[in-house]
Motif scaffolding. Structure first.
Motif, short mmCIF file in Angstrom:
data_model
loop_
_atom_site.label_atom_id
_atom_site.label_comp_id
_atom_site.label_asym_id
_atom_site.label_seq_id
_atom_site.Cartn_x
_atom_site.Cartn_y
_atom_site.Cartn_z
N PRO A 144 1.06 -0.78 0.15
CA PRO A 144 -0.46 0.01 0.13
C PRO A 144 0.83 1.23 -0.13
O PRO A 144 0.74 2.50 -0.30
CB PRO A 144 0.10 0.25 1.29
CG PRO A 144 -0.70 -0.77 1.32
CD PRO A 144 0.52 -2.32 1.37
N PRO A 197 0.79 1.07 -4.61
CA PRO A 197 -0.79 0.89 -4.84
C PRO A 197 -0.81 0.33 -6.01
O PRO A 197 -1.81 -0.40 -6.00
CB PRO A 197 -0.93 2.00 -5.09
CG PRO A 197 0.11 2.96 -3.77
CD PRO A 197 1.76 2.48 -5.02
N MET A 204 -2.02 -4.04 -5.72
CA MET A 204 -2.71 -3.90 -3.74
C MET A 204 -3.15 -5.70 -4.63
O MET A 204 -3.98 -6.17 -3.06
CB MET A 204 -3.81 -2.82 -4.47
CG MET A 204 -3.14 -1.77 -3.74
SD MET A 204 -2.62 -2.33 -1.63
CE MET A 204 -4.02 -2.58 -0.85
#
Length: 436
Positions: free
Chosen positions: A128, A132, A135
């Motif tokens: 994260p 990102p 994910m």
């Protein structure tokens, strides 16, 4: 010294000066022959890799391919960092290890696997914050497959170094062929896993490749090497802590400047541009693999016969340059045609990147030759300085040119940085290439 044909070598070895000359010719032939075998492995891997990604491009969405390629790039980066550059250590020290070969290889495997596992788990936990766009790797089952694939890939790369150091380049070809074919089959079979099928195809094919190779390594090749080498020929020098640390720092610079590029493009330009960049870069990077393989063969032969180090280096420079010019001409002329295999958008957005990245492989010959000589001669500060300098320049220029030129800016950055490094190294070649 010019090389001669195979027929001349097979007439037998004379005594006296003629015998010495024949042995020197054979030594020069060996460095080229083994380099060719390693290059054949890379070419097969690149060709089948292109087939693999072409199949994936038609079986998965563009966004899914871009995310999965970036996940694979992260896997390769973590494996490269986690294997502690033991691949180059194996290439440098297994040729003369003799009865110490099995212990040396086992210790390298243990260090690489444990470090890579820790890094892979840490990366998944920090996704994260650090990336990102990846994910989807946080799903427990996918995370387990990612960690497995990363550890397996570290061993996969490391065992290539062991086979190269043992002068078994033919088995490097076979191992990579098995890996590529299994991977192509799995990416089709696993297409129903739309989001993660690509990643799982890598994980499972790595397991198959390392299982088959290490049965041969520990059951056959390493014991034979120990039995065949007399004690008086065993190289008592060992990979010292300073050597491993310096070589590792140099390798980290190269990894940071190459494998991280798809992740940078993904985070700055999005998944579609990451897909266009990744496949064009994949094709162009096959030329860099040619340089790396010829450099690996140079290290092995220099470790076996240090007296021929200058002749080996000059031959590798001339020979690799001739091969590269042919490859660059083909890639520059046929860039849109090659990339159209993946789809028309790949050709439209990636052709100029492919041309510039291919051109940058030519000055990279000098960089690889200098790095190889530093490893053989243990010029550790110069080794780190060369790779840190060229990789920092390439990364800074890539960041600067990405917003201006898009993914083509990465190709321009690499061409400029490699050309500048090669010019400086050739001007100061007395620092890394010993006199005749």
């Amino acid at each position: 010294m010019r090389t001669t044909g195979v027929a001349r070598l097979l007439r037998g070895v004379d005594t006296g000066a003629g015998g010495i000359r024949s042995m020197q010719i054979w030594s020069l032939e060996t460095v080229v022959r083994n380099g060719h075998m390693l290059t054949l492995s890379s070419l097969l891997t690149s060709a089948l890799g292109a087939v693999y990604w072409a199949v994936a491009a038609h079986s998965y969405t563009t966004e899914s391919l871009g995310r999965n390629y970036s996940a694979v790039a992260a896997m390769m980066l973590l494996a490269g960092v986690g294997q502690l550059n033991m691949t180059n250590v194996m290439i440098r020290f297994t040729p003369g290890a003799g009865h110490r070969s099995r212990r040396l290889v086992a210790a390298a495997y243990l260090a690489a696997c444990s470090t890579t596992a820790v890094l892979a788990v840490g990366f998944v936990l920090l996704i994260p914050s650090v990336s990102p766009g990846l994910m989807f790797l946080r799903h427990p089952l996918v995370a387990g497959g990612f960690v497995l694939a990363t550890v397996g890939y570290a061993v996969f790369v490391l065992q290539d170094g062991v086979l190269t150091g043992l002068r078994r380049p033919g088995w490097v070809v076979l191992e990579n062929l098995v890996f590529a074919v299994v991977k192509i089959g799995l990416v089709v079979v696993l297409a129903f896993l739309a989001a993660t099928g690509i990643l799982w195809s890598w994980a499972l094919s790595v397991v198959v490749a390392i299982a088959l190779t290490n049965i041969l390594l520990f059951g056959r090749f390493l014991p034979r090497r120990a039995d065949a080498m007399p004690d008086d020929r065993v190289d008592t020098s060992r990979p010292t802590r300073s050597y491993v640390i310096a070589d590792y720092l140099a390798a980290l610079c190269w990894l940071g400047a190459t494998v991280s590029l798809p992740i940078i493009v993904l985070d700055r330009l999005g998944a579609r541009q990451a897909a266009y960049f990744s496949l064009a870069w994949l094709v162009a990077f096959s030329l860099f693999l040619l340089n790396t393989n010829m450099g690996a063969s140079l290290i092995v032969e220099a470790a076996n016969d240090p007296s021929r180090i200058v002749a080996h280096c000059r031959l590798v420079l001339r020979h690799t340059a001739a091969l590269l010019l042919c490859g660059i001409a083909v890639l520059c002329a046929a860039a849109p045609i090659i990339l159209r295999v993946f789809g028309p958008d790949y050709a439209r957005y990636g052709a100029n990147l492919l041309r510039l990245a291919a051109l940058s492989a030519l000055p990279n010959i000098v960089v690889v030759a200098a790095v190889s000589m530093c490893r053989v001669r243990r010029r550790l500060r110069l080794l780190v300085g060369i790779l840190a300098g060229v990789c920092t320049l390439a990364t800074v220029l890539s960041y600067a040119l990405l917003p201006v030129m898009g993914i083509t800016g990465v190709g321009a950055a690499w061409l400029l940085s490699q050309a500048a490094a090669a010019a400086v190294l050739w001007w100061r070649r007395a620092n890394w290439l010993p006199g005749p």
